[in-house]
Design a protein around this motif. Structure first.
Motif, PDB file in Angstrom:
ATOM      1  N   ALA A 112       0.837  -1.195   0.000  1.00  0.00           N
ATOM      2  CA  ALA A 112       0.000   0.000   0.000  1.00  0.00           C
ATOM      3  C   ALA A 112       0.872   1.245   0.000  1.00  0.00           C
ATOM      4  N   ARG A 113       0.236   2.360  -0.342  1.00  0.00           N
ATOM      5  CA  ARG A 113       0.905   3.662  -0.321  1.00  0.00           C
ATOM      6  C   ARG A 113       0.159   4.590   0.634  1.00  0.00           C
ATOM      7  N   LEU A 114       0.909   5.300   1.435  1.00  0.00           N
ATOM      8  CA  LEU A 114       0.339   6.267   2.370  1.00  0.00           C
ATOM      9  C   LEU A 114       0.807   7.661   1.957  1.00  0.00           C
ATOM     10  N   ILE A 115      -0.133   8.544   1.681  1.00  0.00           N
ATOM     11  CA  ILE A 115       0.162   9.915   1.277  1.00  0.00           C
ATOM     12  C   ILE A 115      -0.308  10.845   2.389  1.00  0.00           C
ATOM     13  N   VAL A 116       0.604  11.680   2.900  1.00  0.00           N
ATOM     14  CA  VAL A 116       0.316  12.529   4.058  1.00  0.00           C
ATOM     15  C   VAL A 116       0.712  13.964   3.740  1.00  0.00           C
ATOM     16  N   SER A 117      -0.081  14.930   4.209  1.00  0.00           N
ATOM     17  CA  SER A 117       0.280  16.342   4.068  1.00  0.00           C
ATOM     18  C   SER A 117      -0.303  17.139   5.223  1.00  0.00           C
ATOM     19  N   PHE A 152       4.965  17.171   3.281  1.00  0.00           N
ATOM     20  CA  PHE A 152       4.407  16.161   2.386  1.00  0.00           C
ATOM     21  C   PHE A 152       5.202  14.873   2.554  1.00  0.00           C
ATOM     22  N   LEU A 153       4.502  13.740   2.572  1.00  0.00           N
ATOM     23  CA  LEU A 153       5.142  12.448   2.805  1.00  0.00           C
ATOM     24  C   LEU A 153       4.476  11.383   1.939  1.00  0.00           C
ATOM     25  N   ARG A 154       5.296  10.575   1.313  1.00  0.00           N
ATOM     26  CA  ARG A 154       4.791   9.393   0.588  1.00  0.00           C
ATOM     27  C   ARG A 154       5.564   8.174   1.068  1.00  0.00           C
ATOM     28  N   ILE A 155       4.825   7.181   1.576  1.00  0.00           N
ATOM     29  CA  ILE A 155       5.435   5.939   2.042  1.00  0.00           C
ATOM     30  C   ILE A 155       4.788   4.775   1.301  1.00  0.00           C
ATOM     31  N   GLU A 156       5.616   3.888   0.779  1.00  0.00           N
ATOM     32  CA  GLU A 156       5.117   2.639   0.217  1.00  0.00           C
ATOM     33  C   GLU A 156       5.587   1.515   1.138  1.00  0.00           C
ATOM     34  N   PHE A 157       4.676   0.649   1.526  1.00  0.00           N
ATOM     35  CA  PHE A 157       5.020  -0.378   2.503  1.00  0.00           C
ATOM     36  C   PHE A 157       4.324  -1.697   2.190  1.00  0.00           C
ATOM     37  N   GLY A 207      -3.020  17.157  12.955  1.00  0.00           N
ATOM     38  CA  GLY A 207      -3.772  17.945  11.990  1.00  0.00           C
ATOM     39  C   GLY A 207      -3.408  17.640  10.549  1.00  0.00           C
ATOM     40  N   LEU A 208      -3.185  16.382  10.238  1.00  0.00           N
ATOM     41  CA  LEU A 208      -2.715  15.982   8.917  1.00  0.00           C
ATOM     42  C   LEU A 208      -3.859  15.458   8.049  1.00  0.00           C
ATOM     43  N   SER A 209      -3.716  15.671   6.753  1.00  0.00           N
ATOM     44  CA  SER A 209      -4.571  15.006   5.777  1.00  0.00           C
ATOM     45  C   SER A 209      -3.833  13.777   5.265  1.00  0.00           C
ATOM     46  N   TRP A 210      -4.550  12.708   4.975  1.00  0.00           N
ATOM     47  CA  TRP A 210      -3.874  11.493   4.535  1.00  0.00           C
ATOM     48  C   TRP A 210      -4.821  10.641   3.707  1.00  0.00           C
ATOM     49  N   ARG A 211      -4.236   9.767   2.929  1.00  0.00           N
ATOM     50  CA  ARG A 211      -4.997   8.750   2.209  1.00  0.00           C
ATOM     51  C   ARG A 211      -4.128   7.510   2.069  1.00  0.00           C
TER      52      ARG A 211
END
Length: 306
Positions: A26-31, A69-74, A98-102
């Motif tokens: 999966a990929r986690l996108i955070v901002s 901004f952060l992108r993690i693939e795990f 207070g982060l947005s993520w998907r």
């Protein structure tokens, strides 16, 4: 979920096999606003579920207090089984900062539609890369205002929809296009589709329409950029892939490339050289979008390229 199990293997909606290991990736996108310990908290949360981080990239607009901004693939065993609990834990940590993520399971293959007019070079590049597995996506359909590409597209098992467009029928044509697209695709690629989309069309796919412009934006926007470049005597021509907004050729830029030219090159030669750029730039932008490597930030993008 946009993938299916066939003979024990994951397959995308069009029957193409998905690489081993993808089912539990999966990929986690955070901002959000940058502050200390965001990364350690997010990665700590993942580690509690036994996740192994395959790739991690981050960016802050300022040294202190900027945007983060952060992108993690795990990879994590039994992803689908633990997904509700993992999402609940991520919600707790994201809310604390207070982060947005998907969170995007890689096996949820994105469905794309390609829209194209008469020129075929960008379409052919996308089809070739799709066939070779360069990007993991389903091509749900190809829509064109010309009939010329139908046989080649349908030979690959991809539905082809010829919808002619004239000034008098443009609104009705868009109605047909939207009827085909709605609920059937996740994003749209304009592979030299030489019609301006209406604001109502663009609003249906916010930052999910990728266009290739045959010029180096923001210079030479609009029609005939190669002729404009020749008249200006430029020494570099380029191509730009960008997200479509209601303002023509002004959406967030995803990727660009250039090639050198000089006074000996006429408009036809500029167009020929530029077509090679258009093919590669568009394909790269589509690949990055499919891999969730592009984050829109205002009227620009953060691109976590590999």
């Amino acid at each position: 979920m946009m993938s299916t199990a066939v003979s024990g293997k994951l397959c995308s909606a069009n029957g193409k096999s998905i690489p081993d290991g993808i089912a539990d990736t999966a990929r986690l996108i955070v901002s959000g606003i940058d502050r200390p310990r965001i990364v350690s908290n997010i990665t700590g949360c993942l580690s509690q579920f036994g996740a192994n981080i395959i790739e991690s990239q981050q960016f802050s607009t300022e040294a202190h207090g900027g945007l983060f901004f952060l992108r993690i693939e795990f990879h994590v065993s039994c992803l689908r089984m633990i997904l509700p609990e993992l999402e609940l834990a991520l919600t707790y940590h994201a809310n604390a900062y207070g982060l947005s993520w998907r969170l995007v399971p890689v096996a949820d293959v994105k469905r794309m539609a390609i829209m194209v007019s008469r020129e075929e070079h960008a379409l052919n590049e996308l089809l070739m890369r799709w066939r070779s597995g360069d990007f993991l996506a389903d091509i749900s359909m190809v829509i064109s205002n010309h009939p010329h590409h139908g046989k080649a597209v349908e030979s690959l098992g991809i539905p082809y929809h010829y919808i002619p467009v004239t000034p008098d029928t443009k609104s009705a044509a868009e109605d047909k296009q939207l009827e085909l697209l709605s609920g059937n695709v996740d994003f749209v690629v304009l592979a030299r589709y030489m019609q301006i989309l209406s604001p109502r069309f663009v609003e249906r796919f916010p930052y999910r329409i990728i266009n290739i412009h045959h010029g180096l934006l923001p210079a030479f926007a609009g029609a005939n950029p190669y002729r404009a470049a020749k008249e200006r005597g430029v020494k570099l021509i380029g191509a730009t892939a960008h997200y479509v907004t209601s303002e023509l050729d002004a959406g967030p830029i995803i990727e660009q490339d250039v090639t050198r030219v000089d006074h000996r090159h006429g408009v036809a030669e500029l167009r020929r050289r530029g077509s090679h750029l258009e093919r590669s730039v568009l394909a790269t932008a589509v690949s990055w979008h499919v891999q969730d490597r592009v984050i829109v930030h205002g009227n620009s993008t953060i691109t976590f390229t590999n």
